[in-house]
Design an enzyme around this catalytic site. Structure first.
Site, PDB file in Angstrom:
ATOM      1  N   PRO A  20       3.793 -10.246  -5.474  1.00 18.94           N
ATOM      2  CA  PRO A  20       2.791 -10.480  -6.516  1.00 18.94           C
ATOM      3  C   PRO A  20       2.338  -9.170  -7.144  1.00 18.94           C
ATOM      4  CG  PRO A  20       1.834 -10.760  -4.316  1.00 18.94           C
ATOM      5  CD  PRO A  20       3.298 -10.511  -4.118  1.00 18.94           C
ATOM      6  N   MET A  21       2.232  -9.143  -8.462  1.00 18.16           N
ATOM      7  CA  MET A  21       1.705  -7.950  -9.138  1.00 18.16           C
ATOM      8  C   MET A  21       0.830  -8.392 -10.303  1.00 18.16           C
ATOM      9  SD  MET A  21       4.789  -5.151  -9.107  1.00 18.16           S
ATOM     10  CE  MET A  21       6.185  -6.263  -9.091  1.00 18.16           C
ATOM     11  N   CYS A 115      -5.687  -6.695  -1.804  1.00 17.79           N
ATOM     12  CA  CYS A 115      -6.053  -5.909  -2.980  1.00 17.79           C
ATOM     13  C   CYS A 115      -7.174  -4.910  -2.649  1.00 17.79           C
ATOM     14  CB  CYS A 115      -6.499  -6.831  -4.120  1.00 17.79           C
ATOM     15  SG  CYS A 115      -6.935  -5.882  -5.595  1.00 17.79           S
ATOM     16  N   GLY A 213       6.130  -2.636   0.766  1.00 22.71           N
ATOM     17  CA  GLY A 213       5.761  -1.222   0.803  1.00 22.71           C
ATOM     18  C   GLY A 213       6.962  -0.308   0.718  1.00 22.71           C
ATOM     19  N   ASP A 214       7.062   0.419  -0.411  1.00 23.49           N
ATOM     20  CA  ASP A 214       8.142   1.390  -0.604  1.00 23.49           C
ATOM     21  C   ASP A 214       9.526   0.779  -0.476  1.00 23.49           C
ATOM     22  OD1 ASP A 214       6.298   3.424  -1.008  1.00 23.49           O
ATOM     23  OD2 ASP A 214       6.209   3.940   1.123  1.00 23.49           O
ATOM     24  N   ARG A 236       7.159  -2.224  -6.951  1.00 30.62           N
ATOM     25  CA  ARG A 236       7.431  -1.173  -7.943  1.00 30.62           C
ATOM     26  C   ARG A 236       8.909  -0.818  -8.022  1.00 30.62           C
ATOM     27  NH1 ARG A 236       2.980   2.881  -5.858  1.00 30.62           N
ATOM     28  NH2 ARG A 236       3.792   1.974  -3.921  1.00 30.62           N
TER      29      ARG A 236
HETATM   30  C1  LIG Z   1       0.723  -3.236 -10.756  1.00 29.06           C
HETATM   31  C2  LIG Z   1       0.591  -3.833  -9.385  1.00 29.06           C
HETATM   32  C3  LIG Z   1      -0.123  -5.000  -9.235  1.00 29.06           C
HETATM   33  C4  LIG Z   1      -0.260  -5.570  -7.952  1.00 29.06           C
HETATM   34  N1  LIG Z   1      -0.914  -6.764  -7.830  1.00 29.06           N
HETATM   35  C5  LIG Z   1      -0.932  -7.400  -6.623  1.00 29.06           C
HETATM   36  C6  LIG Z   1      -1.459  -8.714  -6.510  1.00 29.06           C
HETATM   37  O1  LIG Z   1      -1.917  -9.326  -7.481  1.00 29.06           O
HETATM   38  N2  LIG Z   1      -1.469  -9.293  -5.282  1.00 29.06           N
HETATM   39  C7  LIG Z   1      -0.960  -8.646  -4.166  1.00 29.06           C
HETATM   40  O2  LIG Z   1      -0.975  -9.219  -3.074  1.00 29.06           O
HETATM   41  N3  LIG Z   1      -0.435  -7.410  -4.262  1.00 29.06           N
HETATM   42  C8  LIG Z   1      -0.382  -6.792  -5.461  1.00 29.06           C
HETATM   43  N4  LIG Z   1       0.218  -5.562  -5.574  1.00 29.06           N
HETATM   44  C9  LIG Z   1       0.833  -4.931  -4.387  1.00 29.06           C
HETATM   45  C10 LIG Z   1       2.343  -5.216  -4.326  1.00 29.06           C
HETATM   46  O3  LIG Z   1       2.587  -6.597  -4.152  1.00 29.06           O
HETATM   47  C11 LIG Z   1       3.000  -4.438  -3.182  1.00 29.06           C
HETATM   48  O4  LIG Z   1       2.499  -4.886  -1.964  1.00 29.06           O
HETATM   49  C12 LIG Z   1       2.757  -2.933  -3.298  1.00 29.06           C
HETATM   50  O5  LIG Z   1       3.059  -2.460  -4.588  1.00 29.06           O
HETATM   51  C13 LIG Z   1       3.583  -2.152  -2.266  1.00 29.06           C
HETATM   52  O6  LIG Z   1       4.945  -2.250  -2.516  1.00 29.06           O
HETATM   53  P1  LIG Z   1       5.783  -1.038  -3.223  1.00 29.06           P
HETATM   54  O7  LIG Z   1       5.356   0.233  -2.507  1.00 29.06           O
HETATM   55  O8  LIG Z   1       7.227  -1.424  -2.915  1.00 29.06           O
HETATM   56  O9  LIG Z   1       5.425  -1.040  -4.649  1.00 29.06           O
HETATM   57  C14 LIG Z   1       0.332  -4.946  -6.825  1.00 29.06           C
HETATM   58  C15 LIG Z   1       1.039  -3.759  -6.995  1.00 29.06           C
HETATM   59  C16 LIG Z   1       1.189  -3.199  -8.258  1.00 29.06           C
HETATM   60  C17 LIG Z   1       1.977  -1.925  -8.393  1.00 29.06           C
END
Ligand SMILES: Cc1cc2nc3c(=O)[nH]c(=O)nc-3n(C[C@H](O)[C@H](O)[C@H](O)COP(=O)(O)O)c2cc1C
Length: 337
Positions: A20-21, A115, A213-214, A236
């Site tokens: 989710p983002m 969040c 995460g990452d 990301r």
């Molecule tokens: C722009 C953005 C919006 C996000 N919104 C949410 C969200 O609405 N709900 C949620 O559980 N996590 C949210 N996250 C967290 C991501 O789901 C994820 O757990 C986090 O980015 C870590 O993963 P990564 O390091 O691979 O990016 C968001 C992350 C980003 C970058």
């Protein structure tokens, strides 16, 4: 070829999901990633208070395209009562409701306990729930009443024991899946996600833990899977390189159509153009521009003239202009990204 997997009360075609983002994982983007092979996607986090009030913008976030794959509706609320009322507003009478009519039904319900942003935590929602295990458990129980799998997304706590205790509370309340993001809420999106937490949680709660995460490479996916975390959530990493998804699937042994696996600059451009046009159709010009700009950084990374292209894209207000920038980047002197 590996088969489908059963995780969190669902049967998934493969172990890769779109995380989710907020502001990003709207219907056209979910459609795009479903087409690239994501077994499951998530909505943006949706405010239950907004749903209960009948806020039009919030309800608008519920619509899912019939063309997308399985999705989890992620909700947020500081407490169980509003959460349940929000879920009821989202699920009941969908066909009569203008914001959900004709749309796809979610296959599961998610709760955001991750969040870290103050506008969410100061009301007691998101990662603030990590400090209120009894309320967190009540929230899981409240959603179980809707007869859909309940997926909870959390952050790690400062120490391992407290993290495992919190997961145990969720498991006992009936959570079908717990997605662990290995950063603390205080870290927000900085520093590294600590994978020891996912590894230990998966060892202690087999079959319950998914990981976030990452996740930037196929090796990152493989590492989480080898720890027993499934599915793995791309966030990301998928925005900076959407074609990471088919690449990682292929490394895992899944059959991937060659045009997804070895996309030429032309295929990438066609994919981004389709995404932009679909976003304009479903959400309007402005949102389409915002969405494509989110993917811009990854496409331009390392390219000659990237700074100038980024500047041009930054000032664009029309989809056609953003697509022109992509086109310059992908088809002129550009190597495949
Ligand atoms: C722009 C953005 C919006 C996000 N919104 C949410 C969200 O609405 N709900 C949620 O559980 N996590 C949210 N996250 C967290 C991501 O789901 C994820 O757990 C986090 O980015 C870590 O993963 P990564 O390091 O691979 O990016 C968001 C992350 C980003 C970058």
């Amino acid at each position: 070829m590996p088969g489908p997997l059963s995780a969190g009360g669902l049967s998934l075609a493969n172990p890769l999901c779109l995380a989710p983002m907020a502001g990003v994982t709207n219907a056209p983007l979910r459609e795009f990633f479903s087409n690239l092979g994501a077994a499951l996607t998530h909505t943006e986090m949706v405010s239950c208070a907004g749903l209960v009030r009948g806020n039009a913008r919030t309800s608008g976030m519920l619509w899912a395209s019939p063309l997308e794959g399985p999705l989890i509706l992620q909700l947020f609320s500081p407490e169980a009562g509003t959460l349940a009322r929000g879920a009821a507003a989202a699920l009941e009478g969908r066909e009569e409701n203008a914001s959900t009519a004709g749309g796809k039904r979610p296959c599961g319900l998610g709760i955001n306990m991750a969040c870290p942003m103050p506008k969410v935590t100061k009301r007691g929602a998101g990662s603030a729930l990590l400090g209120r295990p009894a309320e967190a458990a009540a929230m899981v129980r409240a959603l179980k009443a809707f007869s859909l799998p309940v997926w909870v997304k959390i952050r790690r706590l400062e120490d391992m024991d407290r993290t495992l205790e919190f997961i145990e509370v969720l498991a006992e309340a009936g959570a079908d899946n717990v997605c662990l993001h290995g950063r603390t809420a205080a870290q927000r999106y900085e520093g590294r996600a600590d994978r020891r937490f996912a590894a230990e949680a998966a060892r202690r709660f087999p079959g319950l833990i998914s990981a976030s995460g990452d996740v930037f490479t196929a090796e990152d996916v493989g590492e989480y899977l080898s720890m027993g975390c499934a599915p793995v959530m791309l966030a990301r990493g998928a925005l900076s390189n959407p074609w990471l998804l088919p690449e990682a699937l292929q490394v895992l042994g899944y059959d991937v159509p060659p045009e997804r696996l070895f996309p030429t600059p032309k295929t990438r451009l066609a994919g981004l153009r389709r995404l932009g046009e679909r976003a304009r159709e479903l959400l309007g010009e402005h949102q389409a521009v915002v969405l494509l700009k989110r993917l811009m950084g990854g496409v331009l990374r390392g390219m000659p003239g990237a700074a100038e292209l980024r500047r041009r894209a930054g000032t664009a207000v029309e989809l056609a202009e953003v697509l022109r920038v992509f086109s310059t980047a992908l088809t002129e002197d550009a190597p495949a990204v």
